[in-house]
Design an enzyme around this catalytic site. Structure first.
Site, PDB file in Angstrom:
ATOM      1  CG  ASP A 234      66.841 -19.660  20.135  1.00  0.00           C
ATOM      2  OD1 ASP A 234      66.814 -19.990  21.338  1.00  0.00           O
ATOM      3  OD2 ASP A 234      66.712 -20.481  19.204  1.00  0.00           O
ATOM      4  CG  HIS A 239      74.444 -20.952  20.312  1.00  0.00           C
ATOM      5  ND1 HIS A 239      74.717 -21.137  21.639  1.00  0.00           N
ATOM      6  CD2 HIS A 239      73.200 -21.470  20.115  1.00  0.00           C
ATOM      7  CE1 HIS A 239      73.686 -21.747  22.222  1.00  0.00           C
ATOM      8  NE2 HIS A 239      72.751 -21.946  21.313  1.00  0.00           N
ATOM      9  CD  GLN A 375      75.536 -28.478  15.054  1.00  0.00           C
ATOM     10  OE1 GLN A 375      76.023 -28.848  16.086  1.00  0.00           O
ATOM     11  NE2 GLN A 375      74.315 -27.964  14.996  1.00  0.00           N
TER      12      GLN A 375
HETATM   13  C1  BG6 Z   1      69.607 -23.718  21.401  1.00  0.00           C
HETATM   14  C2  BG6 Z   1      68.480 -22.916  20.831  1.00  0.00           C
HETATM   15  O1  BG6 Z   1      70.413 -22.922  22.201  1.00  0.00           O
HETATM   16  O2  BG6 Z   1      70.388 -24.260  20.343  1.00  0.00           O
HETATM   17  C3  BG6 Z   1      67.627 -23.781  19.936  1.00  0.00           C
HETATM   18  O3  BG6 Z   1      67.686 -22.400  21.879  1.00  0.00           O
HETATM   19  C4  BG6 Z   1      68.473 -24.470  18.893  1.00  0.00           C
HETATM   20  O4  BG6 Z   1      66.612 -23.018  19.313  1.00  0.00           O
HETATM   21  C5  BG6 Z   1      69.674 -25.153  19.535  1.00  0.00           C
HETATM   22  O5  BG6 Z   1      67.666 -25.430  18.257  1.00  0.00           O
HETATM   23  C6  BG6 Z   1      70.628 -25.696  18.486  1.00  0.00           C
HETATM   24  O6  BG6 Z   1      71.597 -26.504  19.083  1.00  0.00           O
HETATM   25  P1  BG6 Z   1      72.370 -27.593  18.234  1.00  0.00           P
HETATM   26  O7  BG6 Z   1      73.415 -28.102  19.163  1.00  0.00           O
HETATM   27  O8  BG6 Z   1      71.371 -28.627  17.824  1.00  0.00           O
HETATM   28  O9  BG6 Z   1      72.938 -26.892  17.047  1.00  0.00           O
END
Ligand code: BG6
Length: 488
Positions: A234, A239, A375
């Site tokens: 995920d 990321h 963030q």
């Molecule tokens: C998504 C995931 O890619 O990124 C989620 O699938 C997660 O589980 C989200 O909550 C987090 O994104 P951000 O921008 O809120 O940090």
């Protein structure tokens, strides 16, 4: 690139969660701020028999509408259409194609297709779009795809092969929304425009690097999706590894997208697959004593989650980069849901000051640490030692050189990641999208441990429970110490 200045933006999965929470709101904000081309129309597509009004009723609470924007909002809705159809019948795609030509009143409008769909239908939808919905030349078509791009190396390679049969790589935009975040984009400047960092960015000076993703919410009804994937797929494989590749890459030849993506792939190629001994896994359980109702529910209480699920909602993995710059420096990637705060940051910890005259009774001075907070509340700060002011003698104390964005750049609006990325697609910039070879490397690195974790009979896999709202697993912190990351 094209002679037409008309654009059609298709939202596939228009009735789904992603479309309602992210895609439609982003399109509206871009439209409201005058950032989209003038001649644009939007077409939503999904299986249910809906109307534009229904689609917008679903999204309204995510639009952050101001009263003064109502008229403009109506105008925006008026350039939206909705078509329903299947995800696997060519006839429906032909119908969509004809409908689009009719609404646009021309056959040479450029087309952007956003697939906000479950992975099970990517294959058929992408193929049917390519064979039925291409505009007449010289207009272009661009396909925006959302993760998950497969579940492991093999399925991801199959998907890539499938896409490359029907599209050129320049037509495919694989979204990793972390690449649209201000601080992630800033990493290249921080690293390569500052001599003080560029000289010490290596194993001689750096002890360890930690890349952290924390969320203070659970799966919130997304358990059905999440359980099939788990936290490594995920957020870590995409990321956090994207961040890692920018933090660790060599200097690209230029700021061009292809040069940067080349360097990101090169460094990923030097990473060995993660070993199970470098993995710490956890799953959140309800905290019965919490006053917060959400915190009283554990992962297994999420409706979509099987009661005996061992899917990790927390993971820490240690990666090792086998090259001259990084040999021996652990890259620790940690991601977790249902923790005590929402935060994403990169921590670059420098080695101890050698031969320090400030050591007292064997107690070393604190290590310098550069923190890039992605963030919330974007910031870069450098933890460093300073003489405690106003005191006689050398009392060393740790403090911070602090570049907090909302103080230094007051009034500067940082666009949302999706806004930036969608604009990139209009402009044909692929720099902030994932190339197929990057994707393949990322899967190669995580696939062996994922298959161990997915094996329900594997005795090596230990998923440790942690209460909703905790700061993380002690076991994970202990591994950091083992790897020479110290907490101050
Ligand atoms: C998504 C995931 O890619 O990124 C989620 O699938 C997660 O589980 C989200 O909550 C987090 O994104 P951000 O921008 O809120 O940090």
């Amino acid at each position: 690139k094209s002679s037409s200045n008309t654009y059609i933006f298709f939202v596939f999965g228009a009735s789904g969660d992603l479309a309602k929470k992210k895609i439609y709101p982003t399109l509206w904000w871009l439209y409201r701020d005058g950032l989209l081309p003038e001649n644009i129309i939007f077409i939503g597509y999904a299986r249910s028999a809906l109307t534009v009004e229904k689609v917008f009723q679903n999204c309204e609470k995510y639009m952050k509408l101001q009263d003064s924007e109502r008229d403009l909002y109506k105008k925006f809705i008026s350039i939206n259409s909705y078509v329903s159809g299947s995800y696997d019948n060519p006839k429906d795609f032909q119908r969509l194609h004809n409908e689009a030509n009719k609404i646009a009143k021309e056959e040479t409008a450029n087309r952007l297709f956003y697939l906000a769909l479950p992975p099970s239908v990517y294959g058929s939808v992408s193929e049917l779009i390519s064979s039925n919905c291409r505009p007449k030349e010289p207009a272009w078509l661009r396909l925006i795809v959302e993760k998950p791009f497969g579940k492991d190396l093999e399925s991801s390679n199959n998907l890539s092969k499938h896409l490359s049969k029907h599209y050129k790589e320049e037509e495919i935009y694989r979204i990793d929304h972390y690449l649209g975040k201000e601080m992630v984009q800033n990493l290249v400047v921080l690293r390569f425009a500052n001599r003080i960092f560029s000289r010490v960015w290596n194993r001689d000076s750096i002890a360890a690097i930690i890349i952290i993703f924390k969320e203070d919410i659970g799966t919130q009804g997304r358990g059905g999706y999440f359980d099939e994937f788990g936290i490594i797929r995920d957020v870590i494989q995409n990321h956090l590894m994207q961040i890692l590749s920018i933090v660790a890459m060599e200097a690209p030849r230029s700021t061009k997208g292809e040069d940067i993506r080349d360097e990101k792939v090169k460094v990923l190629r030097r990473i060995q697959p993660i070993k199970m001994e470098d993995v710490t896994l956890g799953q959140y359980v309800g905290d019965k004593n919490s006053s917060n109702e959400e915190h009283r529910k554990g992962y297994l209480d999420d409706e979509g989650v099987p009661k005996d699920s061992k899917t990790p909602t927390f993971a820490q993995v240690v990666m090792h980069i086998n090259n001259e710059r990084w040999d021996g420096v652990p890259f620790i990637l940690r991601g977790g849901k249902a923790l005590n705060e929402k935060k994403a940051e990169v921590r670059i910890q420098f080695r101890d000051m050698p031969g320090s005259m400030f050591e007292v009774d064997g107690e070393k001075t604190a290590r310098d640490e550069l923190v890039i907070r992605v963030q919330p509340n974007e910031a870069i700060y450098l933890k460093m030692n300073n003489k405690r002011p106003g005191e006689m003698g050398f009392r060393v104390e740790e403090t911070e050189l602090d570049l907090t964005y909302n103080e230094r750049y007051q009034g500067v609006k940082l666009p949302d990641a999706y806004e930036r990325l969608i604009l990139d697609v209009f402009m044909g910039h692929q720099i902030n999208f994932v190339r197929s070879d990057e994707l393949e490397e990322a899967w190669r690195i995580v696939t062996p441990v994922l298959s161990e974790i997915d094996d329900k009979n594997n005795k090596n896999v230990n998923v440790i429970p942690y209460p909703f709202g905790s700061s993380g697993l002690q076991e994970a912190f202990d591994i950091c110490s083992k790897y020479d990351y110290t907490y101050s």
